[in-house]
Write a protein that holds these residues in place. Structure first.
Motif, PDB file in Angstrom:
ATOM      1  N   LEU A 256      86.168 -53.090  42.079  1.00  0.00           N
ATOM      2  CA  LEU A 256      85.433 -52.685  40.869  1.00  0.00           C
ATOM      3  C   LEU A 256      86.391 -52.394  39.720  1.00  0.00           C
ATOM      4  O   LEU A 256      86.109 -52.731  38.561  1.00  0.00           O
ATOM      5  CB  LEU A 256      84.574 -51.455  41.175  1.00  0.00           C
ATOM      6  CG  LEU A 256      83.440 -51.658  42.190  1.00  0.00           C
ATOM      7  CD1 LEU A 256      82.742 -50.337  42.493  1.00  0.00           C
ATOM      8  CD2 LEU A 256      82.425 -52.673  41.666  1.00  0.00           C
ATOM      9  N   LEU A 257      87.539 -51.774  40.026  1.00  0.00           N
ATOM     10  CA  LEU A 257      88.550 -51.509  38.996  1.00  0.00           C
ATOM     11  C   LEU A 257      89.116 -52.814  38.441  1.00  0.00           C
ATOM     12  O   LEU A 257      89.376 -52.936  37.244  1.00  0.00           O
ATOM     13  CB  LEU A 257      89.675 -50.655  39.570  1.00  0.00           C
ATOM     14  CG  LEU A 257      89.351 -49.168  39.803  1.00  0.00           C
ATOM     15  CD1 LEU A 257      90.492 -48.483  40.547  1.00  0.00           C
ATOM     16  CD2 LEU A 257      89.077 -48.473  38.474  1.00  0.00           C
ATOM     17  N   THR A 260      86.399 -54.051  36.020  1.00  0.00           N
ATOM     18  CA  THR A 260      86.226 -53.259  34.795  1.00  0.00           C
ATOM     19  C   THR A 260      87.482 -53.239  33.930  1.00  0.00           C
ATOM     20  O   THR A 260      87.405 -53.226  32.706  1.00  0.00           O
ATOM     21  CB  THR A 260      85.827 -51.811  35.146  1.00  0.00           C
ATOM     22  OG1 THR A 260      86.802 -51.268  36.048  1.00  0.00           O
ATOM     23  CG2 THR A 260      84.458 -51.766  35.800  1.00  0.00           C
ATOM     24  N   ASN A 262      89.817 -55.582  34.074  1.00  0.00           N
ATOM     25  CA  ASN A 262      90.261 -56.976  33.907  1.00  0.00           C
ATOM     26  C   ASN A 262      91.664 -57.181  34.492  1.00  0.00           C
ATOM     27  O   ASN A 262      92.542 -57.785  33.875  1.00  0.00           O
ATOM     28  CB  ASN A 262      90.245 -57.374  32.424  1.00  0.00           C
ATOM     29  CG  ASN A 262      90.336 -58.885  32.247  1.00  0.00           C
ATOM     30  OD1 ASN A 262      89.887 -59.657  33.106  1.00  0.00           O
ATOM     31  ND2 ASN A 262      90.919 -59.335  31.154  1.00  0.00           N
TER      32      ASN A 262
END
Length: 462
Positions: A256-257, A260, A262
């Motif tokens: 997810l990081l 978010t 990129n």
């Protein structure tokens, strides 16, 4: 677009042919590469002392380039060892046992998952995620570690990286060089990536299944990560279940990081490596309690021993092939012609200028240029050249610039991005505990067949 081919180029090309020949005959190529580095340096500098110094400098350059990969592999292996020792891994892979029940489901499940993750984050972090979790369950299902490495490699460093449909770093480089929109290259690459991917993965699976039925052995350089003896008394069942859920969730947070923030390529790999290191320390302290501090260091040392053991034989070979790109100037110095873009790029340009201009020959030439420029093991260094040559050919013979550009891109990345160049496919080989040279040999025939058929398909699309 003329280029000056010097004696340095011919010496380098001679040793490339020799190294490939030694690989095909399953002979060690370390000494050949060392002699090659020494010869190229000698013909460049005409100095004994400078040539000998260049030999050492080439090793330093290769280690520097490979160090991030060595580090992340070592840490992942260290983490895997404590997960195996504590029995957490057994709990973690239990759900996958319901899906992966035989070699076929193991091969295709691992491959498809690898491809999907690699589309979003590139293959390096995906290798760590997939290999650490699914290697043990695949081996239990009957798929050899070499088969796992093949699946990870072909689907990730082959299909996902050569198309690069999501991140679009590869098509951006080739499109800019060819002077056409990125979308044109992406669109033109779709049928070529599909053709190459299907032919290569199906052929590799067929050959793998045939050899398994014939009872052939699949050697590994280390079975440490796959066969660590579990001590079920170290942790209670409830703690193991909790950690088996928590660890994948932590890696999911990483994913997810990446989305978010990129994070891609090296940044994504660094996040995975740092996370694995923290998991290693946490799990070791919980497992070994009072001895947690000392055991954490012990697992790290074992991981580094494994990493350098696997990478050691590859460093001299990587050092030689780095001479073919920008590494030449760092290792030896400014001895190439001023117009040179690196030895392998110069050879690619020379190949393109001596062939007759027809659509069929144009397609074959772009494949040849892709293979040549992929020999440095990066896959990306030569794709701009492929785009430039595609532009010239399309203008001269009136064919699709996008298709020729996409063909050069797909070829260069399949060859150099990590499917048949041993030092480029080390991440998959190291995670699976197999010899990178054996993995390269296993991939060679499927990739060669795929390139031939993909080139033929490109001829009809021009």
């Amino acid at each position: 677009m003329g280029v000056e081919i010097t004696l340095i180029h011919w010496v380098y090309l001679l040793f490339i042919i020799g190294i490939i020949g030694f690989m095909l005959f399953r002979r060690d190529t370390t000494i050949v590469c060392i002699v090659g580095i020494l010869s190229v340096a000698a013909f460049s500098t005409l100095s004994v002392s400078d040539s000998i110094s260049s030999l050492f400098n080439s090793f330093i350059f290769a280690i520097t380039e490979l160090l991030p990969t060595i580090l992340v592999i070592s840490i992942i292996v260290a983490m895997s060892k404590i997960l195996m020792k504590s029995g957490i891994n057994e709990v973690m892979i239990a759900p996958f046992s319901k899906i992966i029940k035989n070699p076929a489901t193991a091969y295709w499940t691992i491959g498809i998952l690898m491809m999907i993750i690699s589309f979003f984050f590139w293959p390096s972090p995906a290798v760590a995620l997939i290999g650490a979790v699914l290697l043990p369950v695949a081996i239990r299902a009957g798929l050899p570690a070499l088969g796992v490495a093949v699946a990870i490699n072909l689907f990730g460093h082959g299909i996902a990286l050569s198309g690069d449909f999501i991140i679009q770093a590869a098509p951006k480089l080739t499109a800019d060089a060819a002077g056409i929109p990125v979308g044109d290259v992406v669109g033109a690459s779709v049928p070529l990536v599909i053709t190459m991917g299907l032919v290569t993965t199906v052929t590799a699976f067929f050959l793998l299944r045939r050899d398994m039925k014939l009872g052939k052995s699949f050697p590994t350089v280390s079975t440490e990560t796959a066969n660590e003896e579990a001590d079920h008394s170290l942790l209670s069942s409830s703690v193991k279940r909790m950690l088996a859920i928590l660890i994948p969730l932590i890696f999911l947070v990483d994913v997810l990081l990446m989305i978010t923030l990129n994070l891609q390529g090296g940044d994504a790999t660094a996040l995975i490596g740092g996370t694995a290191l923290l998991i290693l320390i946490l799990t070791t302290c919980l497992t070994h309690k009072k001895k947690g501090l000392e055991e954490s260091t012990n697992y790290l040392v074992q991981g580094f021993q494994f990493g350098f053991k696997v990478f050691g034989p590859v460093i001299p070979i990587a050092a030689f092939f780095y001479l073919g790109d920008a590494g030449f100037y760092t290792i030896i110095g400014e001895y190439l012609p001023k117009s040179s873009e690196g030895i392998v790029n110069d050879l690619g340009v020379a190949l393109a200028t001596i062939v007759p201009l027809t659509p069929e020959v144009g397609a074959i030439t772009l494949t040849g240029v892709g293979i040549l420029t992929g020999l440095d093991g990066s896959g990306f260094s030569g794709i701009s050249l492929a785009g430039s040559i595609a532009q010239l050919f399309s203008a001269a013979i009136g064919v699709s610039t996008a298709t020729l550009t996409a063909l050069g891109q797909v070829t260069a990345i399949w060859v150099g991005g990590g499917t048949i160049i041993p030092w480029a496919l080390i991440p998959a080989a190291a995670i699976c505990g197999v010899d990178p040279f054996e993995l390269a040999r296993r991939n060679l025939l499927p990739v060669a067949i795929g390139l031939i058929i993909t080139t033929i398909v490109a001829m009809f699309l021009l």
